[in-house]
Design an enzyme around this catalytic site. Sequence first.
Site, PDB file in Angstrom:
ATOM      1  N   THR A  88       0.871  -1.178   0.000  1.00 45.67           N
ATOM      2  CA  THR A  88       0.000   0.000   0.000  1.00 45.67           C
ATOM      3  C   THR A  88       0.902   1.222   0.000  1.00 45.67           C
ATOM      4  O   THR A  88       1.588   1.501   0.986  1.00 45.67           O
ATOM      5  CB  THR A  88      -0.922   0.006   1.226  1.00 45.67           C
ATOM      6  N   LYS A 163      -7.578   1.458  -2.619  1.00 45.36           N
ATOM      7  CA  LYS A 163      -7.194   1.067  -1.260  1.00 45.36           C
ATOM      8  C   LYS A 163      -7.241   2.260  -0.307  1.00 45.36           C
ATOM      9  O   LYS A 163      -7.795   2.159   0.801  1.00 45.36           O
ATOM     10  CB  LYS A 163      -5.788   0.466  -1.278  1.00 45.36           C
ATOM     11  N   LYS A 238      -0.826   5.344   8.474  1.00 40.10           N
ATOM     12  CA  LYS A 238      -0.104   5.394   7.192  1.00 40.10           C
ATOM     13  C   LYS A 238      -1.077   5.582   6.035  1.00 40.10           C
ATOM     14  O   LYS A 238      -0.870   6.435   5.156  1.00 40.10           O
ATOM     15  CB  LYS A 238       0.698   4.110   6.998  1.00 40.10           C
TER      16      LYS A 238
END
Length: 287
Positions: A88, A163, A238
Amino acid sequence: MATIAFIGLGNMGGPMARNLVKAGDTVRGFDPAKPTIDGVTMAGSAADAAAGADVVVSMLPAGAHVRGVYAQTIPAVRKGALLIDCSTIDVDSARAVAAAAADSGLEMVDAPVSGGTVGAENATLTFMVGGTEAAFARAQPVLAKMGKTIVHAGGPGNGQAAKICNNMILGISMIAVAEGFGLAAKLGLDAQKLFDISSKSSGQCWSMTSYCPVPGPVPASPANRDYKPGFAADMMLKDLKLAQAAAQGVGAPTPLGAAAENLYALMSAQGKGGMDFSGIIKVLQGK
């Protein structure tokens, strides 16, 4: 069966690589931490692992790592190899690496995952895939050995876009659920009663019905294991940072996403970043 190089064998990459071994593939791995994974032959470098492989799969912490690894592996792989990055990372890095692969005549997809360590272990991950139709068609049978749901989100970088949008929604909704249960407790409303009502009415969402942040209503949720992480708060932070950077880059208003980032940053600053992200309820309760 394919020869697969797997770069990045941590909490997610390790079990994903094991599932490829279980499916009958030959797996060569590389990770600076040098883990031992049954069935995976460890190489001395990412380039060594990739040399001669049919497929390269990576699961890395950030865009800088992905750029660095593929700068090494693109020159090392055989002609016609397929590259699959499951990290990611930021959309710009994903698109830059895909372009570098295309310049070398290689097909690549960005395929970040949802499902956490449990999904990685049980091969039930969801993959959000960005890349050309041809690259997706080649990647799908490989991903099917590690996951259950595989969705083509569009061109290069769109897997990463999907995502970070999904996880921004998840981070926001978990905070909303935690606030609701926190208010219920102050008002003398039993958590199970609120769950029984909201899980069947307009407050229903995944953060409530699958990952309820209070002990009791959902036995499988981390709240019943002292918030031992399935998905750590620092990982949520994150992803929220990636979402905010992307939003600023394209001028998209995301005020709740920004607020969620601030709350998870506070959780991390309090030394709770290793807890499951549903533990945000502890921050909201001042515990």
